[in-house]
Every structure is written in C-alpha cells, then in structure tokens.
Write a protein that holds these residues in place. Structure first.
Motif, PDB file in Angstrom:
ATOM      1  N   PRO A 121       0.828  -1.209   0.000  1.00 46.19           N
ATOM      2  CA  PRO A 121       0.000   0.000   0.000  1.00 46.19           C
ATOM      3  C   PRO A 121       0.861   1.257   0.000  1.00 46.19           C
ATOM      4  O   PRO A 121       1.820   1.357   0.770  1.00 46.19           O
ATOM      5  CB  PRO A 121      -0.787  -0.104   1.304  1.00 46.19           C
ATOM      6  N   VAL A 123       0.056   4.034   1.115  1.00 45.75           N
ATOM      7  CA  VAL A 123      -0.096   4.735   2.385  1.00 45.75           C
ATOM      8  C   VAL A 123       0.898   4.207   3.419  1.00 45.75           C
ATOM      9  O   VAL A 123       1.419   4.952   4.236  1.00 45.75           O
ATOM     10  CB  VAL A 123      -1.542   4.589   2.907  1.00 45.75           C
TER      11      VAL A 123
ATOM     12  N   THR B  97     -14.846  -0.287   1.489  1.00 46.59           N
ATOM     13  CA  THR B  97     -13.767  -0.733   0.605  1.00 46.59           C
ATOM     14  C   THR B  97     -14.226  -1.928  -0.223  1.00 46.59           C
ATOM     15  O   THR B  97     -13.982  -1.982  -1.435  1.00 46.59           O
ATOM     16  CB  THR B  97     -12.523  -1.130   1.427  1.00 46.59           C
ATOM     17  N   ASN B 253      -5.765   0.151  -2.962  1.00 44.01           N
ATOM     18  CA  ASN B 253      -4.599   0.892  -2.468  1.00 44.01           C
ATOM     19  C   ASN B 253      -4.665   2.395  -2.668  1.00 44.01           C
ATOM     20  O   ASN B 253      -4.073   3.141  -1.908  1.00 44.01           O
ATOM     21  CB  ASN B 253      -3.324   0.380  -3.133  1.00 44.01           C
ATOM     22  N   SER B 254      -5.309   2.827  -3.756  1.00 44.83           N
ATOM     23  CA  SER B 254      -5.228   4.251  -4.069  1.00 44.83           C
ATOM     24  C   SER B 254      -6.492   5.002  -3.682  1.00 44.83           C
ATOM     25  O   SER B 254      -7.569   4.740  -4.209  1.00 44.83           O
ATOM     26  CB  SER B 254      -4.967   4.456  -5.563  1.00 44.83           C
ATOM     27  N   SER B 274      -8.011   2.892   2.526  1.00 44.10           N
ATOM     28  CA  SER B 274      -6.816   3.620   2.111  1.00 44.10           C
ATOM     29  C   SER B 274      -6.960   5.108   2.393  1.00 44.10           C
ATOM     30  O   SER B 274      -6.015   5.764   2.829  1.00 44.10           O
ATOM     31  CB  SER B 274      -6.554   3.394   0.619  1.00 44.10           C
ATOM     32  N   SER B 294      -3.026   0.708   7.520  1.00 45.56           N
ATOM     33  CA  SER B 294      -2.548   0.234   6.217  1.00 45.56           C
ATOM     34  C   SER B 294      -2.019  -1.196   6.284  1.00 45.56           C
ATOM     35  O   SER B 294      -2.095  -1.920   5.307  1.00 45.56           O
ATOM     36  CB  SER B 294      -1.517   1.175   5.595  1.00 45.56           C
ATOM     37  N   MET B 297      -5.043  -3.288   5.947  1.00 42.73           N
ATOM     38  CA  MET B 297      -5.487  -3.227   4.555  1.00 42.73           C
ATOM     39  C   MET B 297      -4.634  -4.146   3.682  1.00 42.73           C
ATOM     40  O   MET B 297      -5.142  -4.892   2.849  1.00 42.73           O
ATOM     41  CB  MET B 297      -5.370  -1.790   4.069  1.00 42.73           C
TER      42      MET B 297
END
Lengths: 280, 316
Positions: A121, A123, B97, B253-254, B274, B294, B297
């Motif tokens: 990721p 982030v 998400t 991710n974005s 994210s 994150s 995630m």
C-alpha cells in the motif's frame, strides 16, 4: 443469402453503435471541460445552461496563467517528472536488459518480487518516506518527491522495458562481441537503437504517471517551492473557491502535454502495455 | 551463470574476445555482469520500498503522533490494532472498501469486455476508436474527478440539466453530497476513468486468439455464444485473472479519486480504508494508527489475492 447479408449489416451497424457509445462516453466529459474553459464566468453561473459558449473567450486561460501560481506549479511538476524519468531510465533500463537477455539464478524470483512490491500500500510507505525524507532534508524538494515516485514507477518501468528487450534476439549481443564490441558497447551501439521506440514509450508512460500523481505530492510537498500542479490546482479549488472556468482552463493546460506525449508513442505504448496479455 | 564460455558459445570465438577500452567496457566483461546490471535497481527497491514498508509496519506498533510530541514514540504493542477494533469508522471503511472495489471492478470489467469485443471487429475506424477511448485512463485523478464534479454540480452541472430536461429529476441533485448516491456516483466516475485498462488488455488478448480456432468451431457447428464460451473465455482466462487482480490492488490501495471527489464524506459514506489511513496520517498526523490501518489493509488485500488465485487454480 440476402438475409445473411442483412444480418451482417445489422451486426456492423450494431458494432458501430456500441463503438460510438464508448467514444462518446469517454470523450464527452473532456469536450465539456473544453467548452467550460471557453465560457465567460457569467455564462457558467447562468441559470439556464448553455451547451456551447455563446461568446467564446480565452480569458480563463490567460487568467489562470497570469494571476495564479500555475506556471510555477507546472515547472515544479516538470522538474520532478524529469528527475523520475531519468532515474527510471538509467537504473531501470540496465535491470530490464539483464532480466531480458541473461539467465542467472534467482532471476525468476526477483522478477516476481518486482511485481509483488507494487502490491504494498502506498499509504504504508508514505508515512516512513515522510520521516526519512524529513531526516535527510529532502521533504518538500523535487528530488525527494521524484525518489518517492520511483518507488512505484521503477518496477513498472522494468517490467515494461523487459518486454521490449525480449523482442531483441539474444544472439545479437554474441554477434556484436565477435565483432569486437564489449557487452556495454553491444548494449549501447547495437541493442539500444533497436529498442529506441520502446524506451521512448516506456519513459513517456512513467512521465505521465509522475506528472499526474496526487497523493504522494500532497503528503511530501508543503510549500510552493516544490508543490506540483495537481496539488496546487486542488488546493486552489478548496481554498480560493476557484471559479469553474479557471479550473477548466487549468485542467486543459495540464493535460495537453499528456495527450501530446501519448499521441507520439501510442502504438508502441499499447504494444508495451499489452505484451503480457498477448503471450497469455 | 553467464560466463564468457557459455555466452560466446563456441571456443573459436575466444580468439575474438573484445579488448575493452573503457573501465565500463572492462566491467561489462566480468562474469557477474548480469548481476551488476540489476544491483542498482535492487538497492533502490530496498531503500525506497522495502525499508519504508518495514518501517511502516514497525510504526504500527508504536505511538507516533506528530501533533502530540508529549506522548513520545514508545512501543505500545498491539494497542493501535485494539483501538481499531473499537473504531466504528474502521468498520465502515472496511465495508465501503469491499463495496467500492467490487462494484468498480465489476462495472469496469463489463464495460472493458464490451468495448474490446466491439473494437475487435474488423471494421474501418475501429483502430482509431480503440486508441481514442484510452484517453480518460491517462487523465490525472485531479482532472477526472473535477470534470465530473463540474458536470454533477447541483446548480450548474450539465448532467443534472439533462436529467431535468428529460424529466428524470425535478431539480438538480447533489450526487456526491447525498449519502445515498455518493459512493455509487464515485464508482461510475472511477469506471469511466479505469475501464480503458480492461479494454486495452482484453482487446490485445482477443487479437491474440488465432482465427482458425473460430473457423474450426464454426465447421463443427458452434454458434456465436458457444464459441465465445469454449474458445474466447478459456483463451483469455489468464489475462482476465491478471487484469482483475491488478485492478483490485489499484482500487484498494489508491484513495486519490475519493480524496478529490468527497474526502470520505458525506458522513463517512465514501470512507474507504486507504483514504482513512491517508487522512489519519495527513490530517491528524497520527502515524502509528495510520500505519496499523494500512497494515490491516495490506493483509486483507494479500488474503484476497491468494484466495482469488487459488480459486482460479492459477499458480505463480
């Protein structure tokens, strides 16, 4: 036979209908942006919407260029993009060449690894990058941002460039060496000219991605000294309630380089992006 | 190992071994040349990707708020993760998400496949259209997002104007500010922006299927649907798998597009993991908690990828 012909014609008409739907769906918003950029402010905020500019003007373009920091923002983006491309081209080309032309233990695992790192990721990287760049005094600098961009663009560059090197026969280096070239000589004088178009397309792909990037730039630049245009434009919208006309003009100005660069290399770029897809 | 003997092949070529004139040429004759070429990129990946990522994971076990230096930066074990479990926004973001990525991938997949099948027809003009439809994909999120924000503006937006004229709406709607429509509107915008990627890959894959296969199927009496099912789909299995997985990774991710369109609002209805992680870092400067978000995630994404590939029975 006649009915077969007619059904074929129906199919053709249907195919064009669908194709034009996609063309319209894709391009109409961009055309609308152009139309908006040519309207004077009173025509945009008008109660009744006009579908074309009744008296088209270019003042939006002049104003965003002269009355805002837009030229500086574009310049910052240009410098950061150039740095990113240079780093990718120099380091990435060497790696891609090695991956494509030589066989060595661990090659396959490394290539997969370069694919997997893209899953990390952004982030998760952005926070430590912020701290690292700050420690090295590279926060809010062109180079710092370019290095951050390289993190996700380098693996992409290597994979795409490897595809272009794959089209060069392995025997070519051997032949050049028999003629007295060193390996570096063979790469520079014989092989690079053959993948020139591929290199241009790959470099432009990376350049477009760096030019467009928003999130890293938002986090890693804090002043107008290195702020890129996407961040600057978005801040203008938020802070100064940028009028739609100016925003549209700014948007058009900043996507013109993207469209020109893409147009220059579109065939090669499509080939590079889909190299994996064709092989299956 | 690619030493001189195996690269050059025949012993006779040894007589013609190049005499390097520069130091670079000299290095290039070393038997570890293939490794020398990739070392810079590996160093780069380590410094710029692996080290920060590892650091980010470590951060998730620490206290680190740039706005609260008084709290220090001690290790707090799993506290950030424990906080997450009782954080309602985390659960909303997780749910969103899943909705966001699933809906966007589905829509982009359908659009991309339809476009590819159409543009694969051998008709004049299709090649030009196939290039032109890629344009949205190359646009930055900032422009893509704001074009649609402009078109969907409740007072000045052209789409609202069209909907009112057609009688679908009595007055302009604030699509991105309404909790009921915000996420789905963002999905449509994302689909507009992202579907050309599918179209591009699928079209290339379609062109790679030999025409003979279809002819043979036609001789055997297969209809259009049968040959699509038995020839087209199996031939494209790998491309579809790869395209979907790359897109899911990108979508999860974005947070860029949602960051620009809604910033997670209204009322967290478009808050995704994210974006939540980014805002925790960017707005609240709570790096520890953002790191933990994150990491979670990433684990979810990894789990999805592994399950997905296993489901499709694809190795590597």
């Amino acid at each position: 036979m006649a009915s077969l012909k007619r059904s074929n014609r129906m199919k053709t008409v249907g195919a064009y209908a669908v194709a034009f739907f996609f063309l319209f769906f894709g391009l109409a918003p961009i055309v609308w942006l152009i139309i908006t950029s040519l309207k004077p402010e009173h025509e945009i905020v008008n109660r009744t919407l006009t579908y074309y500019p009744h008296d088209p003007i270019l003042t939006n373009y002049v104003d965003i260029w002269n009355q805002s920091s837009f030229p500086t923002l574009m310049m910052n983006s240009f410098i950061t993009t150039t740095m990113t491309v240079v780093i990718c081209v120099v380091i990435g080309t060497l790696a891609a060449y090695s991956f494509s032309q030589y066989r060595f233990p661990g090659k396959h695992a490394l290539l997969i690894f370069y694919l997997v790192v893209r899953m990390f990721p952004a982030v998760l990287m952005i926070i430590p990058l912020f701290l690292i760049l700050r420690a090295f005094g590279l926060l809010d600098s062109h180079l710092g941002l370019a290095l951050a961009y390289t993190s996700f663009l380098m693996p992409l560059f290597i994979w795409m460039m490897k595809g272009f090197f794959d089209t060069v026969p392995v025997e070519l280096e051997k032949a050049a060496r028999i003629d007295g070239c060193t390996r570096v000589g063979a790469l520079v004088r014989v092989i690079m000219p053959l993948v020139r178009n591929g290199l241009a397309a790959t470099a432009i792909f990376v350049a477009i991605a760096a030019w467009n990037e928003y999130m890293f730039a938002l986090m890693l630049t804090t002043s107008s000294g290195s702020r890129t245009w996407p961040v600057g434009l978005q801040l203008m919208i938020g802070e100064f309630q940028l009028p739609w006309g100016l925003l549209a003009a700014g948007g058009i100005i900043s996507i013109i380089p993207v469209i020109i660069l893409f147009a220059l290399v579109q065939q090669t770029m499509v080939r590079g992006l889909t190299a994996g897809a064709v092989k299956g | 190992m690619t030493d001189n003997a195996t690269r050059a092949g025949l012993p006779t070529t040894r007589r013609f071994l190049p005499r390097p004139e520069t130091w670079l040429g000299h290095i290039s004759e070393h038997r570890h040349w293939a490794y020398f070429l990739i070392v810079p990129s590996i160093l780069f990946i380590f410094v710029i990707i692996l080290y920060p990522t590892a650091n980010g994971i470590v951060l998730s076990f620490r206290e680190m708020r740039l706005t609260r230096p008084d709290l220090g930066t001690d290790f707090v074990g799993l506290r950030q993760y424990a906080d997450m479990l009782s954080d309602p926004v985390f659960w909303v973001a997780l749910y969103n998400t899943v909705k966001w990525a699933t809906a966007a991938v589905l829509l982009e997949f359908i659009l991309g496949f339809a476009a590819a099948l159409t543009l694969n027809r051998d008709l004049p003009g299709m090649k030009v259209i196939a290039v032109l439809i890629l344009l949205p994909w190359f646009l930055p999120n900032v422009v893509a997002g704001n074009i649609w924000a402009l078109m969907l503006d409740p007072r000045l937006g052209v789409l609202n104007d069209i909907f009112v004229r057609l009688g679908f709406l009595s007055e302009g709607m604030a699509w991105l500010a309404d909790p009921d429509t915000a996420l789905w509107t963002a999905v449509v915008i994302e689909a507009w922006h992202g579907y050309p990627f599918f179209a591009l890959l699928f079209l290339a894959a379609l062109k790679g299927i030999p025409k003979d296969h279809y002819k043979a199927a036609a001789v055997d009496g297969a209809g259009a649907i049968q040959s699509f099912w038995h020839i087209t789909l199996p031939a494209m299995k790998m491309v579809i798998a790869a395209a979907v997985i790359l897109r899911v990774i990108g979508l999860v991710n974005s947070p860029e597009l949602l960051l620009i369109l809604t910033g997670g609002g209204p009322g967290n209805t478009t808050q995704v993991l994210s974006l939540y992680a980014f805002q925790t870092a960017y707005l609240r400067f709570d790096f520890g908690y953002a790191g933990a978000l994150s990491v979670v995630m990433f684990i979810i994404l990894m789990a999805f990828c592994i399950l997905y590939l296993r489901f499709l029975r694809i190795r590597d």
